[in-house]
Design an enzyme around this catalytic site. Sequence first.
Site, PDB file in Angstrom:
ATOM      1  N   ASP A 112      -0.584  -0.154  -4.657  1.00 13.76           N
ATOM      2  CA  ASP A 112      -1.693   0.320  -4.650  1.00 13.76           C
ATOM      3  C   ASP A 112      -2.017   1.777  -3.773  1.00 13.76           C
ATOM      4  O   ASP A 112      -1.657   1.939  -2.779  1.00 13.76           O
ATOM      5  CB  ASP A 112      -2.737  -0.658  -3.837  1.00 13.76           C
ATOM      6  CG  ASP A 112      -4.157  -0.287  -4.009  1.00 13.76           C
ATOM      7  OD1 ASP A 112      -4.678   0.707  -4.403  1.00 13.76           O
ATOM      8  OD2 ASP A 112      -5.062  -0.816  -3.458  1.00 13.76           O
ATOM      9  N   GLU A 123      -2.145   0.276  -8.470  1.00 11.73           N
ATOM     10  CA  GLU A 123      -3.549   0.517  -8.699  1.00 11.73           C
ATOM     11  C   GLU A 123      -3.892   1.911  -8.607  1.00 11.73           C
ATOM     12  O   GLU A 123      -3.415   2.509  -7.305  1.00 11.73           O
ATOM     13  CB  GLU A 123      -4.493  -0.329  -7.642  1.00 11.73           C
ATOM     14  CG  GLU A 123      -4.186  -1.971  -7.713  1.00 11.73           C
ATOM     15  CD  GLU A 123      -4.869  -2.678  -6.825  1.00 11.73           C
ATOM     16  OE1 GLU A 123      -5.698  -1.964  -5.992  1.00 11.73           O
ATOM     17  OE2 GLU A 123      -4.215  -3.500  -6.210  1.00 11.73           O
ATOM     18  N   LYS A 177     -13.192  -6.845  -7.333  1.00 10.27           N
ATOM     19  CA  LYS A 177     -13.521  -7.059  -6.044  1.00 10.27           C
ATOM     20  C   LYS A 177     -15.158  -7.408  -6.264  1.00 10.27           C
ATOM     21  O   LYS A 177     -16.002  -6.504  -6.168  1.00 10.27           O
ATOM     22  CB  LYS A 177     -13.408  -6.036  -5.073  1.00 10.27           C
ATOM     23  CG  LYS A 177     -11.870  -5.532  -4.916  1.00 10.27           C
ATOM     24  CD  LYS A 177     -11.858  -4.452  -3.972  1.00 10.27           C
ATOM     25  CE  LYS A 177     -10.642  -4.206  -3.419  1.00 10.27           C
ATOM     26  NZ  LYS A 177      -9.558  -3.547  -4.329  1.00 10.27           N
ATOM     27  N   ASP A 208      -8.908  -0.136 -10.567  1.00  6.03           N
ATOM     28  CA  ASP A 208      -9.581  -0.977  -9.353  1.00  6.03           C
ATOM     29  C   ASP A 208     -10.953  -0.174  -9.116  1.00  6.03           C
ATOM     30  O   ASP A 208     -12.063  -0.471  -9.861  1.00  6.03           O
ATOM     31  CB  ASP A 208      -8.731  -0.785  -8.179  1.00  6.03           C
ATOM     32  CG  ASP A 208      -9.445  -1.418  -6.886  1.00  6.03           C
ATOM     33  OD1 ASP A 208     -10.597  -2.106  -7.196  1.00  6.03           O
ATOM     34  OD2 ASP A 208      -8.771  -1.505  -5.814  1.00  6.03           O
ATOM     35  N   LYS A 234       0.914  -1.179  -0.209  1.00 10.17           N
ATOM     36  CA  LYS A 234       0.011  -0.084   0.125  1.00 10.17           C
ATOM     37  C   LYS A 234       0.877   1.210  -0.066  1.00 10.17           C
ATOM     38  O   LYS A 234       1.844   1.576   0.825  1.00 10.17           O
ATOM     39  CB  LYS A 234      -0.867   0.039   1.249  1.00 10.17           C
ATOM     40  CG  LYS A 234      -2.072  -0.763   1.129  1.00 10.17           C
ATOM     41  CD  LYS A 234      -3.227   0.022   0.978  1.00 10.17           C
ATOM     42  CE  LYS A 234      -4.324  -1.180   0.373  1.00 10.17           C
ATOM     43  NZ  LYS A 234      -5.233  -0.712  -0.287  1.00 10.17           N
TER      44      LYS A 234
HETATM   45  O1  LIG Z   1      -6.356  -6.237  -3.199  1.00  8.33           O
HETATM   46  C1  LIG Z   1      -5.561  -6.966  -2.337  1.00  8.33           C
HETATM   47  O2  LIG Z   1      -4.608  -7.706  -2.398  1.00  8.33           O
HETATM   48  C2  LIG Z   1      -6.268  -6.919  -0.919  1.00  8.33           C
HETATM   49  C3  LIG Z   1      -7.709  -6.363  -0.636  1.00  8.33           C
HETATM   50  C4  LIG Z   1      -7.064  -4.729  -0.594  1.00  8.33           C
HETATM   51  O3  LIG Z   1      -6.197  -4.435  -0.982  1.00  8.33           O
HETATM   52  C5  LIG Z   1      -8.190  -3.738  -0.477  1.00  8.33           C
HETATM   53  C6  LIG Z   1      -9.581  -4.280  -0.251  1.00  8.33           C
HETATM   54  C7  LIG Z   1     -10.477  -3.632   0.123  1.00  8.33           C
HETATM   55  C8  LIG Z   1     -10.339  -2.224   0.475  1.00  8.33           C
HETATM   56  C9  LIG Z   1      -9.081  -1.641   0.289  1.00  8.33           C
HETATM   57  O4  LIG Z   1      -8.386  -1.239   1.687  1.00  8.33           O
HETATM   58  C10 LIG Z   1      -8.062  -2.513  -0.400  1.00  8.33           C
HETATM   59  C11 LIG Z   1      -8.014  -1.961  -2.177  1.00  8.33           C
HETATM   60  O5  LIG Z   1      -7.949  -0.602  -2.051  1.00  8.33           O
HETATM   61  O6  LIG Z   1      -7.746  -2.480  -2.830  1.00  8.33           O
HETATM   62 MG   LIG Z   2      -7.015  -0.822  -4.564  1.00  4.06          MG
END
Ligand SMILES: O=C(O)CCC(=O)C1=CC=C[C@@H](O)[C@@H]1C(=O)O
Ligand SMILES: [Mg+2]
Length: 333
Positions: free
Chosen positions: A171, A200, A245, A223, A143
């Site tokens: 991300d 991302e 997602k 994303d 992140k």
């Molecule tokens: O994508 C992944 O590896 C794990 C999930 C993840 O990072 C997320 C899930 C849900 C909300 C966010 O905090 C975050 C994202 O932004 O992608």
């Molecule tokens: Mg993301």
Amino acid sequence: MRRATVYRYSLPMEAGVVLRNQRLKTRDGLLVSLWQDDKTGWGEIAPLPGFSQEDLPQAQEAVRHGLSQWVQGASLTAVASAFSTLPSVAFGLSCADAELREELPQVLSTRCAPLCHGDPNELYARLGALPADAHGRKVAKVKVGLYESVGDGLNVSMLLEALPDLHLRLDANRSWTPVKAAGFARHVAPELRSRITFIEEPCLTREQSRDFARLTGIAIAWDESVREAGFTVQAEPGVAAIIIKPTLTGSLMRCRQLIAQAHAAGLEAVISSSLESSLGLTQLARIAQWLTPDAVPGLDTLDLMQAQLVRHWPDSVLPLTDVSALEIVWQSK
Ligand SMILES: O=C(O)CCC(=O)C1=CC=C[C@@H](O)[C@@H]1C(=O)O
Ligand SMILES: [Mg+2]
């Protein structure tokens, strides 16, 4: 004969899980369990606060309505698809339907891109032990955008320099201005950039993110954009992947459509969690194995919770909350 039960769950989260500036103390959602003849199917409906358009009471009302139709003979595939404005409901019902019809294969791989955080020594050990994919790459996720972008650049460079087979997904959740994004890139040497598989959504707008990719040579992935009205999946210079997602996206059918479009455009489609319980996560791992076998999914979120739910995630040592401990919020007659 069809029967359905809806359970509500609330799982304690680890301290300090913050999503879009709000602390998430518990993860709350619904499980549905369907019976038809001698078959069963389960699904999880868990709107994610701060990310989902719908909240849990809305989802619960829709699930009750949808399942009443199903027990009276309606097709659940059609019922689930009709909830396009309530993606968590569409996804959870379509998973239960796919299990019931034995469409969703059982095989599951626990392989996923680990989220890099915590003590650096432990992190290096964890990444060192990570299995490589068919191309000899270790894939992990970092992140960025929470602190100074220059610090992010230095941190990412350090990881890539220390582990030559490491490939990183980053991300930024749209948090950088073009200036901050440039500050990040300045601290990542050009020869390291190809090992950033993608970042991302680096910037607030898609146009700024495209500019970032063009100026730095670092690939990007969509994303948040994937779930915006008017988004179309297409090949574009600098775009490597789309993140799906399912809980935020919709029915299994909708997810399959996006995956097919991504593959047709030469993009990677990455299945990612919305902090589902172990039950939902195992289903996402099965979906990933089935529909995107060459892409490591983003499912390393179970350890943000203090317990598993009904089904075990292989290898997890977290305690399991059994279905008998859950509150039943609706049952068909
Ligand atoms: O994508 C992944 O590896 C794990 C999930 C993840 O990072 C997320 C899930 C849900 C909300 C966010 O905090 C975050 C994202 O932004 O992608
Ligand atoms: Mg993301």
